[in-house]
Design a protein around this motif. Structure first.
Motif, mmCIF file in Angstrom:
data_model
loop_
_atom_site.group_PDB
_atom_site.id
_atom_site.type_symbol
_atom_site.label_atom_id
_atom_site.label_comp_id
_atom_site.label_asym_id
_atom_site.label_seq_id
_atom_site.Cartn_x
_atom_site.Cartn_y
_atom_site.Cartn_z
ATOM 1 N N ASN A 197 2.777 6.770 10.492
ATOM 2 C CA ASN A 197 4.144 7.367 10.012
ATOM 3 C C ASN A 197 4.582 6.316 8.908
ATOM 4 O O ASN A 197 4.609 4.911 9.485
ATOM 5 C CB ASN A 197 5.597 7.115 11.682
ATOM 6 C CG ASN A 197 6.219 7.896 10.448
ATOM 7 O OD1 ASN A 197 7.672 7.014 10.098
ATOM 8 N ND2 ASN A 197 6.434 8.658 11.297
ATOM 9 N N GLU A 198 4.999 6.338 7.889
ATOM 10 C CA GLU A 198 5.104 5.596 7.547
ATOM 11 C C GLU A 198 6.487 4.723 7.248
ATOM 12 O O GLU A 198 6.735 3.236 7.115
ATOM 13 C CB GLU A 198 5.561 5.885 6.026
ATOM 14 C CG GLU A 198 3.907 6.849 4.630
ATOM 15 C CD GLU A 198 4.003 6.928 3.556
ATOM 16 O OE1 GLU A 198 4.948 7.303 3.258
ATOM 17 O OE2 GLU A 198 2.951 7.402 2.998
ATOM 18 N N LYS A 199 7.830 5.561 7.541
ATOM 19 C CA LYS A 199 9.367 4.884 7.828
ATOM 20 C C LYS A 199 8.917 3.855 8.886
ATOM 21 O O LYS A 199 9.185 2.696 8.262
ATOM 22 C CB LYS A 199 9.476 6.280 8.245
ATOM 23 C CG LYS A 199 10.134 6.780 6.887
ATOM 24 C CD LYS A 199 11.064 7.753 7.014
ATOM 25 C CE LYS A 199 11.499 8.474 6.180
ATOM 26 N NZ LYS A 199 12.620 9.838 6.479
ATOM 27 N N ILE A 200 7.915 4.180 9.170
ATOM 28 C CA ILE A 200 7.877 3.297 10.902
ATOM 29 C C ILE A 200 6.794 2.506 10.907
ATOM 30 O O ILE A 200 7.695 0.703 10.661
ATOM 31 C CB ILE A 200 7.426 3.658 12.012
ATOM 32 C CG1 ILE A 200 8.207 4.548 12.911
ATOM 33 C CG2 ILE A 200 6.698 3.148 13.417
ATOM 34 C CD1 ILE A 200 7.708 5.348 13.796
ATOM 35 N N MET A 201 6.602 1.789 9.820
ATOM 36 C CA MET A 201 4.811 0.378 9.521
ATOM 37 C C MET A 201 5.751 -0.191 8.892
ATOM 38 O O MET A 201 5.967 -1.089 8.751
ATOM 39 C CB MET A 201 3.937 1.666 8.883
ATOM 40 C CG MET A 201 3.158 2.090 10.177
ATOM 41 S SD MET A 201 2.160 0.979 10.920
ATOM 42 C CE MET A 201 1.238 -0.045 10.174
ATOM 43 N N LEU A 202 7.023 1.022 7.476
ATOM 44 C CA LEU A 202 7.665 0.144 6.516
ATOM 45 C C LEU A 202 8.521 -0.834 7.500
ATOM 46 O O LEU A 202 8.939 -1.863 6.648
ATOM 47 C CB LEU A 202 8.254 0.776 5.930
ATOM 48 C CG LEU A 202 7.705 1.498 4.349
ATOM 49 C CD1 LEU A 202 7.997 2.319 3.225
ATOM 50 C CD2 LEU A 202 7.504 0.283 3.341
ATOM 51 N N SER A 203 9.078 -0.175 8.404
ATOM 52 C CA SER A 203 10.057 -0.869 8.847
ATOM 53 C C SER A 203 9.804 -2.252 10.100
ATOM 54 O O SER A 203 10.173 -3.313 9.511
ATOM 55 C CB SER A 203 10.783 -0.308 9.546
ATOM 56 O OG SER A 203 11.928 0.695 9.522
ATOM 57 N N VAL A 204 8.690 -1.954 10.632
ATOM 58 C CA VAL A 204 7.922 -2.939 11.180
ATOM 59 C C VAL A 204 7.392 -4.290 10.437
ATOM 60 O O VAL A 204 7.978 -5.300 10.946
ATOM 61 C CB VAL A 204 7.179 -2.052 12.375
ATOM 62 C CG1 VAL A 204 6.066 -3.801 12.891
ATOM 63 C CG2 VAL A 204 7.164 -1.576 13.036
ATOM 64 N N THR A 240 0.879 -1.580 0.216
ATOM 65 C CA THR A 240 0.264 -0.243 0.040
ATOM 66 C C THR A 240 0.805 0.779 -0.291
ATOM 67 O O THR A 240 0.470 2.480 -0.780
ATOM 68 C CB THR A 240 -0.575 -0.553 1.122
ATOM 69 O OG1 THR A 240 -1.659 -1.318 0.801
ATOM 70 C CG2 THR A 240 -1.790 1.279 1.618
ATOM 71 N N ILE A 241 1.914 1.799 1.073
ATOM 72 C CA ILE A 241 2.677 2.445 0.664
ATOM 73 C C ILE A 241 3.316 2.563 -0.950
ATOM 74 O O ILE A 241 4.128 4.019 -0.929
ATOM 75 C CB ILE A 241 3.853 2.365 2.265
ATOM 76 C CG1 ILE A 241 2.966 2.407 3.396
ATOM 77 C CG2 ILE A 241 4.779 4.255 1.854
ATOM 78 C CD1 ILE A 241 3.865 1.885 4.376
ATOM 79 N N TRP A 242 3.694 1.482 -0.630
ATOM 80 C CA TRP A 242 4.808 1.659 -1.985
ATOM 81 C C TRP A 242 3.888 2.184 -3.238
ATOM 82 O O TRP A 242 4.022 2.823 -4.036
ATOM 83 C CB TRP A 242 5.554 0.418 -2.814
ATOM 84 C CG TRP A 242 5.741 0.540 -3.430
ATOM 85 C CD1 TRP A 242 7.985 1.059 -4.415
ATOM 86 C CD2 TRP A 242 5.391 -0.827 -5.093
ATOM 87 N NE1 TRP A 242 7.719 0.159 -5.050
ATOM 88 C CE2 TRP A 242 6.139 0.417 -6.259
ATOM 89 C CE3 TRP A 242 4.489 -1.346 -5.513
ATOM 90 C CZ2 TRP A 242 6.650 -0.777 -7.692
ATOM 91 C CZ3 TRP A 242 4.427 -1.604 -6.426
ATOM 92 C CH2 TRP A 242 5.219 -0.789 -7.883
ATOM 93 N N LEU A 243 2.843 1.827 -3.214
ATOM 94 C CA LEU A 243 1.695 1.700 -4.130
ATOM 95 C C LEU A 243 1.123 3.136 -4.680
ATOM 96 O O LEU A 243 1.536 4.615 -5.201
ATOM 97 C CB LEU A 243 0.585 0.810 -4.227
ATOM 98 C CG LEU A 243 0.632 -0.026 -5.114
ATOM 99 C CD1 LEU A 243 -1.015 -1.092 -5.125
ATOM 100 C CD2 LEU A 243 0.975 -0.093 -6.292
ATOM 101 N N ARG A 244 1.194 4.315 -2.673
ATOM 102 C CA ARG A 244 0.834 5.264 -2.592
ATOM 103 C C ARG A 244 2.831 6.319 -3.185
ATOM 104 O O ARG A 244 1.747 7.184 -3.604
ATOM 105 C CB ARG A 244 0.960 5.817 -0.773
ATOM 106 C CG ARG A 244 0.712 7.258 -0.699
ATOM 107 C CD ARG A 244 0.066 7.196 0.566
ATOM 108 N NE ARG A 244 0.510 8.496 1.788
ATOM 109 C CZ ARG A 244 -0.069 8.932 2.555
ATOM 110 N NH1 ARG A 244 0.408 8.022 3.258
ATOM 111 N NH2 ARG A 244 -0.333 10.416 2.595
#
Length: 412
Positions: free
Chosen positions: A334-341, A244-248
């Motif tokens: 937070n996108e960065k935190i969500m991606l890392s987790v 989802t974050i990547w497509l965003r």
């Protein structure tokens, strides 16, 4: 009534963003194709050098990517069954994961062909050569008739065919709505999803028993399938978050996905992180407390001779880090935190399956080499080739759903 319906469709079409299919560079397709080729060559070479290692890694990756695909299907069905509005804008992402299921069904042929290299009960003369399998164990009893290659194959094929049928109708109805915006298709998917959830519970339980638990044919745990399901959905949510974050960031969902959507995904991930820890601890604690040899040997094998480091890494990757990182509401937005987790959880789930499978064949952890890396790359390529093929042909947003506008404008 017909005129008003046409007007409503035209009005929603004008208001809803239509990102269309995903546009990918030809280089991405080439990279995925090369990845598949690497995996295939690795598997063929490993079959001639170390067949058991080849088949054990095949099982690890087959179950891992199968679970990621099933998580997408379960996410779609769960949100249809609960009539959730917030997830409509993200639903096509999960639908894309489910299209890998036919590929997983084809790869099942490998497990059936290589069963005698993977499962001790599939080897000719196993019962005669290993009447107790380990000291103090009773005979297999009724499991002797259950664990046969024909019955095993029938259960695997039957279960995945059911999943493919449900995925086909759910995704087909969703795609048809882009042209008709018919509310009847939403109602059909709700009914299909309500029927799917108990069917999924039964079929996935059988699959978890067959693919993983039967590696140790005399071991049993009454909540093993629940443990596998918890890992499935925790990892699946993580992949949905990443995609989802990547497509965003790539643009297709830039006008669609809001911080509130990300927060809701984070809440679900946080909840299943706690659930995963609870089920994992319950399974271990009950077996440790009862101290029955037919149960404890499973964990004893996996916490000695170097496997202890894997056992300690699992709660760190699948519970402690995601739990602490997602405690605050701000972190979930937070996108960065969500991606890392999400990335950490995906790694933890793969290690978990590896920790369940490989100690059956090796007393000490192997040094990861070309077999482990090559086959993981190959399965990764096959999985993403299937998913991206779906997104290249279909819109990444379910624009026809009557609730799409409300979902896009979702706020707490």
């Amino acid at each position: 009534m017909e005129i008003s319906k046409v007007d409503r469709i035209e009005e929603q079409s004008n208001l809803v963003p239509n990102p269309g299919p995903l546009k990918l560079s030809p280089k991405v397709r080439i990279v995925l194709g090369v990845s598949v080729l690497i995996g295939l060559v690795t598997f063929i070479l490993a079959l001639n050098i170390a067949p058991q290692k080849a088949w054990s890694n095949f099982l690890v990756n087959q179950f891992y990517f199968l679970c990621l695909s099933l998580a997408g299907l379960f996410f779609v069905a769960l949100n249809h069954a609960t009539r959730a509005t917030w997830s409509v804008a993200l639903r096509r992402v999960a639908e894309g994961l489910a299209v890998y299921l036919p590929v997983a069904a084809f790869l099942y042929l490998g497990l059936i062909i290589g069963a005698q290299y993977i499962y001790p009960w599939a080897k000719p003369g196993f019962l005669e050569e290993h009447p107790l399998h380990y000291e103090g164990l009773p005979p297999l009893g009724g499991r002797r008739n259950y664990l046969t290659v024909p019955f095993f194959s029938a259960r695997l094929v039957g279960s995945i065919l059911i999943w493919i049928l449900y995925a086909f109708f759910l995704v087909r109805n969703s795609l048809r709505q882009e042209k008709t915006q018919a509310l009847e298709l939403t109602k059909k998917n709700i009914n299909l999803s309500v029927a799917f959830l108990p069917v999924f519970a039964l079929t996935f339980t059988l699959t978890a028993f067959d693919l993983l638990m039967s590696l140790e044919p005399r071991w049993y745990s009454t909540i093993f399938a629940v443990y596998c399901f918890a890992g499935l959905f925790q990892a699946g949510l993580s992949l949905i978050i990443i995609l989802t974050i990547w497509l965003r960031r790539q643009g297709p969902l830039a006008e669609v996905v809001k911080p509130d959507h990300l927060k809701d995904l984070g809440v679900l991930l946080f909840a299943f992180t706690v659930f995963m820890a609870y089920i994992g601890f319950s399974q271990f604690m009950l077996i440790w407390y009862a101290n029955l040899p037919e149960e404890t040997f499973f964990f004893m094998k996996r916490i000695k001779s170097g496997w202890l480091s894997y056992a300690l890494a699992l709660p760190l990757l699948k519970f402690i880090i995601p739990f602490l990182a997602l405690l605050s509401q701000a972190a979930k937005r937070n996108e960065k935190i969500m991606l890392s987790v999400a990335s950490i959880v995906l790694l933890g789930e793969w290690l978990d399956i590896y920790w369940i499978v490989v100690p059956v064949f090796q007393e000490t952890p192997p040094v990861w080499g070309w077999v482990e890396i090559g086959m993981l790359i190959g399965f990764w390529g096959v999985f993403w080739y299937a998913v991206t093929s779906f997104f290249r042909k279909n819109s990444v947003l379910a624009t026809g759903d009557p609730r799409i506008l409300e979902s896009i404008n979702w706020k707490h």
